[in-house]
Design a protein around this motif. Structure first.
Motif, PDB file in Angstrom:
ATOM      1  N   GLY A 200      89.341  -0.054  78.146  1.00 30.85           N
ATOM      2  CA  GLY A 200      90.126  -0.783  77.142  1.00 30.85           C
ATOM      3  C   GLY A 200      91.485  -1.176  77.691  1.00 30.85           C
ATOM      4  O   GLY A 200      92.081  -0.437  78.478  1.00 30.85           O
ATOM      5  N   GLU A 201      91.965  -2.343  77.308  1.00 23.88           N
ATOM      6  CA  GLU A 201      93.310  -2.808  77.690  1.00 23.88           C
ATOM      7  C   GLU A 201      94.068  -3.164  76.413  1.00 23.88           C
ATOM      8  O   GLU A 201      93.455  -3.435  75.383  1.00 23.88           O
ATOM      9  N   PHE A 202      95.391  -3.199  76.496  1.00 28.52           N
ATOM     10  CA  PHE A 202      96.170  -3.424  75.270  1.00 28.52           C
ATOM     11  C   PHE A 202      97.553  -4.018  75.530  1.00 28.52           C
ATOM     12  O   PHE A 202      98.413  -3.994  74.665  1.00 28.52           O
TER      13      PHE A 202
ATOM     14  N   GLY B 196      98.691 -12.949  74.347  1.00 30.79           N
ATOM     15  CA  GLY B 196      98.179 -14.207  74.899  1.00 30.79           C
ATOM     16  C   GLY B 196      96.944 -14.059  75.749  1.00 30.79           C
ATOM     17  O   GLY B 196      96.437 -15.047  76.291  1.00 30.79           O
ATOM     18  N   CYS B 197      96.442 -12.826  75.891  1.00 28.55           N
ATOM     19  CA  CYS B 197      95.201 -12.654  76.657  1.00 28.55           C
ATOM     20  C   CYS B 197      94.159 -11.945  75.786  1.00 28.55           C
ATOM     21  O   CYS B 197      93.115 -11.528  76.262  1.00 28.55           O
ATOM     22  N   GLY B 198      94.510 -11.778  74.493  1.00 32.47           N
ATOM     23  CA  GLY B 198      93.543 -11.161  73.572  1.00 32.47           C
ATOM     24  C   GLY B 198      93.306  -9.682  73.793  1.00 32.47           C
ATOM     25  O   GLY B 198      92.278  -9.143  73.378  1.00 32.47           O
ATOM     26  N   HIS B 199      94.271  -8.989  74.423  1.00 31.41           N
ATOM     27  CA  HIS B 199      94.033  -7.566  74.701  1.00 31.41           C
ATOM     28  C   HIS B 199      94.116  -6.697  73.443  1.00 31.41           C
ATOM     29  O   HIS B 199      93.690  -5.546  73.477  1.00 31.41           O
ATOM     30  N   ASN B 200      94.648  -7.253  72.339  1.00 34.77           N
ATOM     31  CA  ASN B 200      94.562  -6.534  71.060  1.00 34.77           C
ATOM     32  C   ASN B 200      93.097  -6.405  70.649  1.00 34.77           C
ATOM     33  O   ASN B 200      92.693  -5.424  70.033  1.00 34.77           O
TER      34      ASN B 200
ATOM     35  N   GLY C 182      98.777  -1.986  81.660  1.00 28.87           N
ATOM     36  CA  GLY C 182      99.273  -2.864  82.715  1.00 28.87           C
ATOM     37  C   GLY C 182      98.224  -3.714  83.395  1.00 28.87           C
ATOM     38  O   GLY C 182      98.184  -3.774  84.612  1.00 28.87           O
ATOM     39  N   GLU C 183      97.391  -4.404  82.618  1.00 28.10           N
ATOM     40  CA  GLU C 183      96.435  -5.318  83.265  1.00 28.10           C
ATOM     41  C   GLU C 183      97.148  -6.584  83.697  1.00 28.10           C
ATOM     42  O   GLU C 183      96.880  -7.132  84.756  1.00 28.10           O
ATOM     43  N   GLU C 184      98.069  -7.049  82.865  1.00 26.07           N
ATOM     44  CA  GLU C 184      98.773  -8.304  83.166  1.00 26.07           C
ATOM     45  C   GLU C 184      99.764  -8.139  84.322  1.00 26.07           C
ATOM     46  O   GLU C 184     100.089  -9.094  85.016  1.00 26.07           O
ATOM     47  N   GLY C 185     100.251  -6.964  84.492  1.00 24.75           N
ATOM     48  CA  GLY C 185     101.174  -6.654  85.577  1.00 24.75           C
ATOM     49  C   GLY C 185     101.219  -5.151  85.691  1.00 24.75           C
ATOM     50  O   GLY C 185     101.410  -4.472  84.688  1.00 24.75           O
TER      51      GLY C 185
ATOM     52  N   TRP D  38      84.780  -5.735  78.777  1.00 26.51           N
ATOM     53  CA  TRP D  38      84.579  -7.099  78.282  1.00 26.51           C
ATOM     54  C   TRP D  38      85.929  -7.790  78.263  1.00 26.51           C
ATOM     55  O   TRP D  38      86.970  -7.136  78.443  1.00 26.51           O
ATOM     56  N   HIS D  39      85.906  -9.103  78.050  1.00 27.48           N
ATOM     57  CA  HIS D  39      87.161  -9.829  77.859  1.00 27.48           C
ATOM     58  C   HIS D  39      86.962 -10.940  76.835  1.00 27.48           C
ATOM     59  O   HIS D  39      85.934 -11.611  76.861  1.00 27.48           O
ATOM     60  N   PRO D  40      87.935 -11.129  75.952  1.00 23.17           N
ATOM     61  CA  PRO D  40      87.875 -12.270  75.033  1.00 23.17           C
ATOM     62  C   PRO D  40      87.860 -13.576  75.829  1.00 23.17           C
ATOM     63  O   PRO D  40      88.476 -13.656  76.893  1.00 23.17           O
TER      64      PRO D  40
HETATM   65 ZN   LIG Z   1      93.239 -10.372  79.999  1.00 18.45          ZN
END
Ligand SMILES: [Zn+2]
Ligand SMILES: [Zn+2]
Length: 481
Positions: free
Chosen positions: A82-84, A110-114, A147-150, A172-174
């Protein structure tokens, strides 16, 4: 109930908890937090996991917002990622079809991590229900990956070999399509160069000054000349984080530039990064400045696993993709007017296979459909597409596979206010729950089918036989920029 019925009941439980999952995704959307600073999200997930009987470990690998929650006992160990984290400058009102921030210059999902984190949570809870009801041996572990985005949280966790003990991992990813991801991508490395010079009055005594900003400019020029002499898979990007101030009549004594280098293979990326280091040295030499090199993060290229991809595809087909109503289609069509018209045929399969591209063109009525409500034709391959993810580092240590579900309009670019605007829509929720179901179904199949697990492991061993080279330098600690 037999095991198939138990599996179906577990998948159905995701729908019956839809309200809870949607509220959780909303709470994260409403509190956007940047990479490695996801304190509220991490606390929320840990609380929810504990309330649902998961054994929670916080601050994994010394990262404040990394955690995991496990349920069950014995093998196989199935990881759900999971990412957030959110992105800066993308604050935007939900459901609006014009740019309208909630907070001026605020952050946004902006990347749908919610959605990403909660879809994965739904999968983990469904697997938990299955393990409870069936009494089967197996452990499901939800990983909170910051920290997936950075920051590349998963790569730092890979350096500590967190993923190695897993039998498989799903993510998965949106997206704007329903597909199983495949192929490989870029490894990436980020390094910050902090130049130091000597300040001086730029008019009265320029001869005394040594400009750190000049060094940054010369470094950037040097890198432009490097571009001709790299392979096609390579990319080099930079951002000037500190230009030394706002006064042109001062010789800037400090300036910082952040570089990201990419190449398909991690060892090539490391080599390319060393060439960028040499250019920094050259720039310092030319300007009589010095610099500090700060390693920030890195990711490895993805290793595909066709066995798991096919498993996810079969479950995706059985569960079915989300269908949309007129209201959702109208919203998507309206939002679509705010970004450039779609030109590329969506889907990885369409990128590599002309027949699939033709099928997709038919299904999308020549890219005119506002929402992609069909499953991409099955495609597994080793082809390369540009871009990087820290899921790559997971895939070097355990068999891993990912899907994408359509959570926003077709052709919508990621990391935009439009993505944030979609983050609390019924389109997004439906895609999120669908992703949870496909991941849960695939995990349950692995729990019940040791042959499948063995096949995935054998394929993994073959693809990862060169061994994992962690792109993160040994002494580096995760740094929020
Ligand atoms: Zn993403
Ligand atoms: Zn992103």
């Amino acid at each position: 109930m037999n095991k198939t019925e138990l599996k179906n009941a577990s998948i159905d439980s995701i729908e019956s908890m839809a309200d809870f999952y949607e509220k959780t995704a909303d709470e994260i959307w409403e509190n956007p937090e940047l990479s490695l600073k996801e304190y509220k999200a991490a606390a929320l997930y840990c609380r929810i996991l504990r309330e649902h009987g998961f054994d929670v470990r916080e601050k994994l690998c010394g990262i404040d917002t990394a955690f995991c929650g496990s349920f069950g006992s014995g093998r196989p160990y199935i990881g759900i990622l999971g990412e957030f984290d959110a992105l800066s400058g993308l604050s935007q009102k939900a459901g609006s079809c014009e740019k309208d921030p909630v907070v001026q210059d605020g952050d946004g999902h902006g990347c749908g991590h919610n959605l990403l984190g909660v879809g994965s949570l739904a999968a983990a809870f469904a697997v938990k229900k299955y393990l409870q009801d069936s009494g089967s041996s197996g452990t499901v572990i939800f990983f909170g990956c910051p920290g997936e985005e950075g920051g590349s949280g998963k790569a730092f966790m890979a350096r500590e070999k967190v993923w190695e003990k897993l039998d498989a991992a799903f993510c998965w990813h949106p997206a704007d399509v329903n597909q199983v991801k495949t192929g490989t991508n870029n490894s990436s490395i980020q390094v910050l160069y902090k130049f130091k010079g000597t300040a001086a009055h730029a008019a009265e005594c320029p001869e005394l000054g040594r400009s750190a900003l000049d060094a940054v400019e010369l470094m950037n020029v040097g890198v432009q000349f490097l571009r001709e002499h790299m392979t096609d898979d390579c990319r080099v990007h930079y951002a000037i984080l500190n230009a030394g101030g706002v006064s042109p009549n001062v010789v800037q004594s400090e300036a910082d530039v952040l570089y990201m280098t990419r190449a398909n293979k991690v060892k090539d990326c490391v080599a390319l990064q060393k060439r960028v280091d040499k250019i920094a040295q050259g720039a310092a030499l030319m300007t009589e400045t010095s610099f500090e090199r700060v390693f920030i993060d890195g990711t490895s290229e993805l290793l595909p696993n066709f066995t798991l991809e096919k498993l996810m595809y079969d479950n995706f087909e059985k569960i079915g993709v989300v269908q949309h109503n007129d209201e959702e289609r109208a919203f998507a069509a309206e939002l679509r007017k705010t970004f450039p018209p779609q030109s590329a045929v969506p889907g990885i399969g369409a990128h590599f296979n002309a027949d699939i591209a033709e099928t997709v063109m038919e299904k999308t009525h020549d890219l005119t459909e506002p929402l992609n409500d069909f499953l991409m034709p099955y495609y597994s391959g080793t082809g390369f597409t540009a871009g990087s993810t820290d899921v790559g580092d997971v895939s070097w240590l355990t068999p891993a596979a990912q899907i994408e579900t359509a959570t926003w309009p077709s052709g919508m670019p990621l990391h935009t206010w439009q993505t944030v605007a979609c983050g609390k829509s019924s389109i997004a929720y439906k895609g999120m729950l669908c992703a949870g179901k496909v991941m849960a179904a695939s995990a349950i199949d692995l729990i019940e089918d040791p042959e499948l697990l063995k096949a995935a492991r054998e394929e993994f061993k073959r693809r990862a036989k060169g061994g994992y080279t962690c792109p993160i330098e040994p002494e580096t600690v995760p740094t929020a920029l």
